[in-house]
Enzyme design. Structure first.
Site, PDB file in Angstrom:
ATOM      1  N   THR A 149      18.083  55.395  66.179  1.00  0.00           N
ATOM      2  CA  THR A 149      18.214  54.754  64.866  1.00  0.00           C
ATOM      3  C   THR A 149      17.545  55.642  63.838  1.00  0.00           C
ATOM      4  O   THR A 149      16.762  56.532  64.183  1.00  0.00           O
ATOM      5  CB  THR A 149      17.469  53.409  64.813  1.00  0.00           C
ATOM      6  OG1 THR A 149      16.052  53.667  64.870  1.00  0.00           O
ATOM      7  CG2 THR A 149      17.894  52.502  65.935  1.00  0.00           C
ATOM      8  N   ASP A 150      17.805  55.381  62.580  1.00  0.00           N
ATOM      9  CA  ASP A 150      16.979  55.990  61.548  1.00  0.00           C
ATOM     10  C   ASP A 150      15.653  55.215  61.499  1.00  0.00           C
ATOM     11  O   ASP A 150      15.486  54.185  62.151  1.00  0.00           O
ATOM     12  CB  ASP A 150      17.695  56.003  60.187  1.00  0.00           C
ATOM     13  CG  ASP A 150      17.102  57.093  59.285  1.00  0.00           C
ATOM     14  OD1 ASP A 150      16.007  57.608  59.611  1.00  0.00           O
ATOM     15  OD2 ASP A 150      17.710  57.431  58.248  1.00  0.00           O
ATOM     16  N   TYR A 151      14.738  55.719  60.713  1.00  0.00           N
ATOM     17  CA  TYR A 151      13.355  55.222  60.615  1.00  0.00           C
ATOM     18  C   TYR A 151      13.313  53.710  60.366  1.00  0.00           C
ATOM     19  O   TYR A 151      13.733  53.256  59.304  1.00  0.00           O
ATOM     20  CB  TYR A 151      12.704  55.961  59.454  1.00  0.00           C
ATOM     21  CG  TYR A 151      11.205  56.045  59.450  1.00  0.00           C
ATOM     22  CD1 TYR A 151      10.568  57.234  59.777  1.00  0.00           C
ATOM     23  CD2 TYR A 151      10.422  54.957  59.086  1.00  0.00           C
ATOM     24  CE1 TYR A 151       9.194  57.338  59.740  1.00  0.00           C
ATOM     25  CE2 TYR A 151       9.044  55.054  59.056  1.00  0.00           C
ATOM     26  CZ  TYR A 151       8.429  56.245  59.383  1.00  0.00           C
ATOM     27  OH  TYR A 151       7.058  56.343  59.343  1.00  0.00           O
TER      28      TYR A 151
ATOM     29  N   THR B 124      21.616  56.780  63.372  1.00  0.00           N
ATOM     30  CA  THR B 124      22.283  55.727  62.593  1.00  0.00           C
ATOM     31  C   THR B 124      21.937  55.895  61.108  1.00  0.00           C
ATOM     32  O   THR B 124      21.098  56.711  60.750  1.00  0.00           O
ATOM     33  CB  THR B 124      21.814  54.326  63.041  1.00  0.00           C
ATOM     34  OG1 THR B 124      20.457  54.124  62.613  1.00  0.00           O
ATOM     35  CG2 THR B 124      21.902  54.152  64.542  1.00  0.00           C
TER      36      THR B 124
END
Ligand code: BGC
Length: 752
Positions: free
Chosen positions: A276-278, A243
């Site tokens: 997801t991203d971080y 994401t």
């Protein structure tokens, strides 16, 4: 009837479920809800940290079955230890998926992606990903967070360095090549790894070029110009999707039903897993759309499977299940998708199949890999100016190599070279010494700092001392440079950005050279000696003074481990530069966003000077300094007038367009022949030109080759206001040339 409907309903649920092998299905059947939620948790013990949160009690969690994957740990030994904990100490012994940001090479580092894109060489790009996968998989890794395919038209955004530039067509070709390179066509081959296309979606269109900022875009633009590279990666079979941090239509991407359910799953049929991203789930709290429980439930409900670092899933999904915010079947399905990825990787057969010390010791940073990296780097360089053919240099005389990047090992690899060891990189001065040979006397002076500003240096140096402020004063550095310059026949000025002046969270409002470097160039210019500027950069820069006053400009991006050698290869003509820009270089930062495929206005001005009531600026031109597709060579090329086999095409007939390209120089060289099309009249305003094809050809001196493109109906399809993919009959312009501005045009007509 009712029964049939129920049956249909159940079959559709069943068919939507990810199928697992009997062995993995049997493990899945034993899983508790906590263990299933555990699979959705991706942690980092702290190797690659790009946010404030770092996972805690990692070993405990792995033992408890609360971790599905791990990323960012460097070194095969550590990675193996982590796998061992999961396999030996967790109840079901489910292996971890182990990821890493293998972005432009693993340990043998290639040019930053923006540089790599300038090769316009899909085989070469694929091979870089293949080689990166070979190295990474020998090191215990099996999942890379690449390719990054975010279109960006804003050089202020530091992450433009990680993508493939401004164009959806070229970006799509590169997306496919990268996925093929990492994944190969057979996951049972332990040198292949899962790819992860990112960042879905539109991350590169952050307002003001400020990282993580709001994105707001029409759907027409999104479908025609920004989504194609992600779609291309999906079509190429990419196994996972990441994401993005931005909002879109006021909804954070990681909670966007539109992006994940509607587009990715329903429209594109993606059945891999989404990460997801971080900490992107947690960041939805800051975006103002709920507390941790709500935003975590939202993410799962839009079909996101894995939570990177933030542990919102781990901490809240069970409660949300009890509260009825999420369903068990959604948790099950996310878990099954992750198990499926592990099954594809063969981890249930052998959790250690990606550790191959023997191969690692043979291949990683091997002579063969480095030689390839050297070749790739040279191919990525773009020659922006070469007055009076000052380049290539003779291997005789005295050369003054001056500038803060000439001897800066720390800056050679570029951003996001997480596993790269900068001590293994070749600097420019080393490359020049090596390639120039005995016949050349090389003088060196630093000349200036990358920046004199300690506060700026502190910000840039987040990962280490890239900007080192010399103990000597600027005046002394400059004086030394002038002494050296005055003794030389020619000056090679190695200037530009430090590696992490681009990359994540590295937005810049001023995209010119730092003032102290410009001052250095101005002083050198006054010596009257010819100056070749070698530019290190992770973004397009404003180079007006330089373009007028330097004799040559060679843009070398960040070339990676072998960058310094490759610079020397090109400077001395052992290699002929063949890179072409994949992103426009603005004349002025005020033109941003700037890209070649603009729409026309109702009041166009194609001339050089501003006119009242026309679309132009009073103080700067409309045109970029260097356009998309541009780049010089040591050879020159002649294009014959193009020949069209017909002027009409339809859904059953196409047009062949031919052009002859001749090398009129005296060096063997490559040329990128570019095809653009304009839909002159349509139901919506269409770009004045769009890249639709290109061919990179190699020509010996005097050699001529025929290049053929096919214009067919599919090539002119676009999304209309109703987001239907259509092609509309009528007039088209076909354009061919060496860049997006020097084009020959012909008309063609699409029949009903
Ligand atoms: C970046 C991603 C990267 C991730 C893991 C994030 O901050 O946006 O591109 O893959 O960190 O390192």
């Amino acid at each position: 009837m009712k029964h049939i409907l129920y049956l249909l309903f159940f079959t559709s649920i069943l068919s939507a479920q990810t199928t697992l092998s009997p062995k993995v299905e049997a493990i899945y059947q034993q899983m508790t809800i906590d263990e299933k939620i555990g699979q959705l948790n991706l942690i980092t013990p702290g190797g690659t940290v790009t946010g404030e949160v770092v996972s805690k009690n990692v070993n405990e969690k792995m033992k408890n079955g609360q971790v599905g994957g791990i990323f960012g740990i460097r070194g095969a030994k550590k990675v193996r230890q982590a796998q061992q904990i999961a396999v030996d100490s967790s109840r079901l012994g489910i292996p971890l998926i182990i990821g890493m940001d293998v972005i432009h090479g693993h340990q043998t580092i290639f040019p930053i992606p923006l540089g790599l894109s300038c090769t316009w060489n899909m085989d070469l790009i694929e091979k870089t990903a293949r080689q990166a996968a070979r190295e990474a998989t020998a090191d215990g890794l099996m999942w890379t967070f690449s390719p990054m395919v975010d279109i960006s038209r804003d050089p202020r955004w530091g992450r433009i360095s990680e993508g493939n530039g401004e164009d959806p067509y070229l970006g799509s070709q590169i997306a496919k090549a990268m996925v093929r390179g990492y994944q190969g066509d057979d996951f049972t081959d332990p040198t292949t790894m899962l790819a992860c296309v990112k960042h879905f979606a539109l991350y590169g269109a952050a307002e003001g070029g400020r990282d993580y900022n709001t994105v707001d875009m029409s759907k027409v633009r999104m479908y025609n110009e920004y989504l194609p590279p992600y779609k291309a990666a999906i079509d190429a079979g990419v196994a996972s999707v990441m994401t993005s941090f931005n909002v879109l239509d006021y909804v954070p991407a990681s909670g966007s039903k539109f992006l994940f359910r509607d587009v990715l799953r329903d429209e594109w049929g993606f059945d891999g897993f989404v990460v997801t991203d971080y900490t992107a789930i947690n960041e939805m709290i800051e975006h103002g759309v709920g507390n941790l429980q709500t935003v975590s439930a939202t993410a799962l409900n839009v079909d996101i499977d894995m939570d990177m670092v933030g542990e919102g899933f781990l901490m809240t999904l069970k409660e949300s299940l009890e509260d009825g915010f999420v369903t068990e079947s959604d948790i099950n399905e996310a878990c099954r998708r992750i198990l499926k990825a592990k099954e594809l990787l063969g981890l249930f057969e052998d959790p250690y199949r990606y550790f191959d010390e023997e191969r690692a010791s043979k291949e990683i940073l091997s002579d063969e890999f480095r030689a390839f990296a050297r070749e790739v780097a040279a191919e990525s360089f773009v020659l922006l100016k070469n007055e009076d053919d000052i380049l290539p240099l003779e291997k005789t005389g005295k050369i003054a190599v001056i500038g803060p990047l000439a001897d800066s090992r720390r800056n050679m690899l570029g951003t996001w070279s997480v596993s790269g060891d900068h001590s293994k990189a070749v600097t420019v001065i080393e490359g020049i010494r090596e390639v120039a040979g005995e016949g050349v006397e090389i003088l060196y002076a630093k000349g200036s700092n990358i920046s004199d500003d300690p506060e700026f240096a502190r910000k840039v140096n987040a990962f280490g001392p890239e900007i080192v402020i010399d103990e000597r004063s600027s005046a002394i550095l400059l004086e030394e440079a002038l002494i050296v310059a005055n003794q030389a026949d020619v000056i090679v000025a190695v200037v530009g950005e430090a590696a992490d002046m681009s990359g994540e969270s590295s937005s810049m409002a001023n995209i010119g050279l730092q003032p102290e470097q410009l001052e250095l160039l101005k002083a050198l210019e006054k010596t009257g000696k010819p100056i070749i500027m070698v530019l290190y950069n992770g973004r397009p820069m404003t180079l007006n003074w330089e373009s007028e006053n330097m004799d040559a400009i060679l843009d070398v991006w960040f070339g990676g481990t072998e960058g310094g050698n490759a610079v020397a290869d090109v400077l001395f003509g052992d290699k002929v530069p063949g890179g072409r820009l994949t992103t426009s270089f603005p004349f002025h930062v005020g033109q941003i966003p700037i890209y070649y495929s603009m729409l026309n206005t109702g009041r166009p001005n194609f001339g050089e000077t501003a006119q009242k009531f026309r679309s132009n600026y009073l103080d700067i031109p409309n045109q970029p300094l260097y356009p998309f597709g541009y780049g010089l060579s040591y050879a020159t090329f002649d294009y014959s007038p193009m020949v069209l086999s017909d002027t009409l095409f339809s859904n059953t007939s196409d047009i062949k367009v031919n052009v002859n390209v001749k090398n009129t120089g005296d060096r063997e060289a490559t040329e990128v022949v570019q095809l653009y099309v304009r839909d002159v009249v349509a139901s919506i305003s269409r770009p004045m030109k769009e890249l639709k094809g290109f061919q990179k050809i190699r020509l010996a001196p005097g050699e001529e080759k025929q290049v053929e493109f096919t214009i067919d109906q599919s090539m002119v399809e676009f999304y209309n206001v109703d987001l239907e993919k259509v092609s509309e009959p009528g007039l088209f312009e076909v354009m061919i040339g060496p860049d997006s501005q020097r084009l020959e045009r012909r008309n063609a007509i699409l029949k009903k």
